[in-house]
Design a protein around this motif. Structure first.
Motif, short mmCIF file in Angstrom:
data_model
loop_
_atom_site.label_atom_id
_atom_site.label_comp_id
_atom_site.label_asym_id
_atom_site.label_seq_id
_atom_site.Cartn_x
_atom_site.Cartn_y
_atom_site.Cartn_z
N GLY A 115 0.82 -1.10 -0.06
CA GLY A 115 -0.03 -0.07 0.07
C GLY A 115 0.82 1.34 0.03
O GLY A 115 1.98 1.31 0.13
N ASN A 116 0.39 2.48 -0.15
CA ASN A 116 0.98 3.60 -0.20
C ASN A 116 1.93 3.93 0.98
O ASN A 116 2.98 4.23 0.77
N THR A 117 1.18 4.00 2.28
CA THR A 117 2.09 4.16 3.38
C THR A 117 3.23 3.33 3.35
O THR A 117 4.39 3.66 3.66
N ILE A 118 3.00 1.99 3.39
CA ILE A 118 4.27 1.01 3.43
C ILE A 118 5.19 1.25 2.23
O ILE A 118 6.54 1.05 2.53
N ARG A 119 4.56 1.55 0.99
CA ARG A 119 5.61 1.46 -0.09
C ARG A 119 6.48 2.70 0.20
O ARG A 119 7.67 2.40 -0.36
N LYS A 120 6.07 3.63 0.68
CA LYS A 120 7.17 4.82 0.62
C LYS A 120 8.20 4.76 1.60
O LYS A 120 9.17 5.11 1.26
N MET A 121 8.10 3.82 2.69
CA MET A 121 9.22 3.57 3.69
C MET A 121 10.00 2.56 3.05
O MET A 121 11.26 2.60 2.86
N LEU A 122 9.55 1.69 2.39
CA LEU A 122 10.32 0.60 1.71
C LEU A 122 10.98 1.05 0.61
O LEU A 122 12.14 0.53 0.21
N GLU A 123 10.58 2.01 -0.24
CA GLU A 123 11.12 2.75 -1.32
C GLU A 123 12.30 3.31 -1.01
O GLU A 123 13.49 3.21 -1.35
N LEU A 124 12.40 4.24 0.13
CA LEU A 124 13.15 4.83 0.64
C LEU A 124 14.41 4.11 1.36
O LEU A 124 15.59 4.66 1.62
N ALA A 125 14.12 2.85 1.96
CA ALA A 125 14.92 1.85 2.24
C ALA A 125 15.77 1.25 1.38
O ALA A 125 16.84 0.88 1.77
N GLY A 126 15.60 1.35 0.09
CA GLY A 126 16.04 0.74 -1.07
C GLY A 126 15.77 -0.58 -1.45
O GLY A 126 16.32 -1.12 -2.16
N LEU A 127 14.57 -1.27 -0.81
CA LEU A 127 14.00 -2.34 -1.48
C LEU A 127 13.51 -2.32 -2.81
O LEU A 127 12.88 -1.29 -3.05
N LYS A 128 13.64 -3.34 -3.36
CA LYS A 128 13.00 -3.26 -4.87
C LYS A 128 11.99 -4.42 -5.08
O LYS A 128 11.16 -4.32 -6.05
N ASP A 129 12.06 -5.59 -4.35
CA ASP A 129 11.14 -6.64 -4.66
C ASP A 129 10.78 -7.25 -3.22
O ASP A 129 11.71 -7.83 -2.51
N ILE A 130 9.48 -7.26 -3.23
CA ILE A 130 8.81 -7.54 -1.72
C ILE A 130 7.48 -7.54 -1.75
O ILE A 130 6.93 -6.96 -2.53
N TYR A 131 6.82 -8.70 -1.29
CA TYR A 131 5.49 -8.84 -0.98
C TYR A 131 5.02 -8.47 0.44
O TYR A 131 5.83 -8.66 1.20
N THR A 132 4.05 -7.55 0.46
CA THR A 132 3.41 -7.05 1.95
C THR A 132 1.78 -7.27 1.96
O THR A 132 1.29 -7.41 0.94
N LYS A 133 1.69 -7.49 3.09
CA LYS A 133 0.16 -7.84 3.25
C LYS A 133 -0.16 -6.99 4.75
O LYS A 133 0.51 -7.34 5.58
N SER A 134 -1.14 -6.26 4.51
CA SER A 134 -1.76 -5.50 5.74
C SER A 134 -3.02 -6.10 6.15
O SER A 134 -4.03 -5.91 5.35
N LEU A 135 -2.98 -6.56 7.60
CA LEU A 135 -4.14 -7.50 7.97
C LEU A 135 -4.81 -6.74 8.94
O LEU A 135 -5.74 -7.22 9.54
N GLY A 136 -4.29 -5.64 9.40
CA GLY A 136 -4.96 -4.83 10.69
C GLY A 136 -5.56 -3.47 10.08
O GLY A 136 -6.28 -3.34 9.01
N THR A 137 -5.27 -2.49 10.98
CA THR A 137 -5.92 -1.06 10.57
C THR A 137 -5.25 -0.52 9.49
O THR A 137 -4.15 -0.86 8.92
#
Length: 213
Positions: A115-137
């Motif tokens: 999602g947009n919120t998690i994507r911003k932090m992962l992009e700034l960290a330098g990650l390029k390939d990752i699956y994420t799943k938000s199951l909560g709020t």
């Protein structure tokens, strides 16, 4: 650090150490004696896209002041993310308050599935390939904090250690081969000494003197 001279009218911009992304700006009302006080709260994420990332929250009477406070706090609260190429070393799952997030490894070329919120932090960290799943709020602040804590839980795996060992051995082997090639080259033969020019016979010298006279 010396600055390059620039012509009149040219603006010299220094390169920033971190890229910045504003996650959320919200108004906060605090009830005090005599009325209500309105302030702004900013949540900011920073990173150098090479494994270093940080987050901070700042409050101020103005939006720009809140953002600057959040950036200064984020610089004090940075984290070196452990990566395996362009993805994470292993899967990780975290629950923080009402947030529940899962991170999974991905093959090269997958991209960041988030999602947009998690994507911003992962992009700034330098990650390029990752699956994420938000199951909560869907709360942006809680999800940002949960993402930051999940990145803290990453550890080195045996596969990473073996690959690092093989790469080190390969580098040492290349260095040895290069050194052996340099030693195997024959030394250049010295240049032959030049013989002094032979002197002309006396009879020829006398004839040249007469001709000159």
């Amino acid at each position: 650090m010396t600055k390059r001279p620039h012509s009149k009218g040219e603006v010299h911009k220094e390169q920033k150490e971190y890229d910045e992304q504003v996650i959320e700006i919200s108004r906060v009302v605090k009830v005090v004696k005599g009325g209500r006080r309105l302030r702004f709260r900013a949540t900011v994420v920073i990173g150098n896209r090479k494994g270093k990332v940080g987050m901070g929250i700042g409050k101020s009477n103005e939006v720009t002041g809140a953002i600057q406070k959040a950036i200064s706090q984020a610089k004090k609260n940075t984290l070196q993310v452990l990566m395996d190429g362009g993805t994470i070393p292993h899967d990780v799952e975290i629950e923080l308050k009402s947030s529940h997030i899962k991170f999974m490894r991905a093959k090269p070329g997958t991209g960041i599935i988030a999602g947009n919120t998690i994507r911003k932090m992962l992009e700034l960290a330098g990650l390029k390939d990752i699956y994420t799943k938000s199951l909560g709020t869907t709360n942006k602040i809680n999800n940002t904090k949960a993402t930051f804590e999940a990145l803290k839980k990453l550890r080195t795996t045996p596969g990473m250690e073996s690959r690092a060992r093989k790469n080190a051995e390969a580098r040492e082997q290349k260095m040895k081969e290069a050194a052996a090639k340099v030693q195997a080259k024959p030394a250049a033969a010295p240049a032959p000494a030049q013989k002094p020019a032979a002197k002309a016979p006396k009879a020829e010298q006398e004839n040249t003197k007469k001709d000159n006279n």
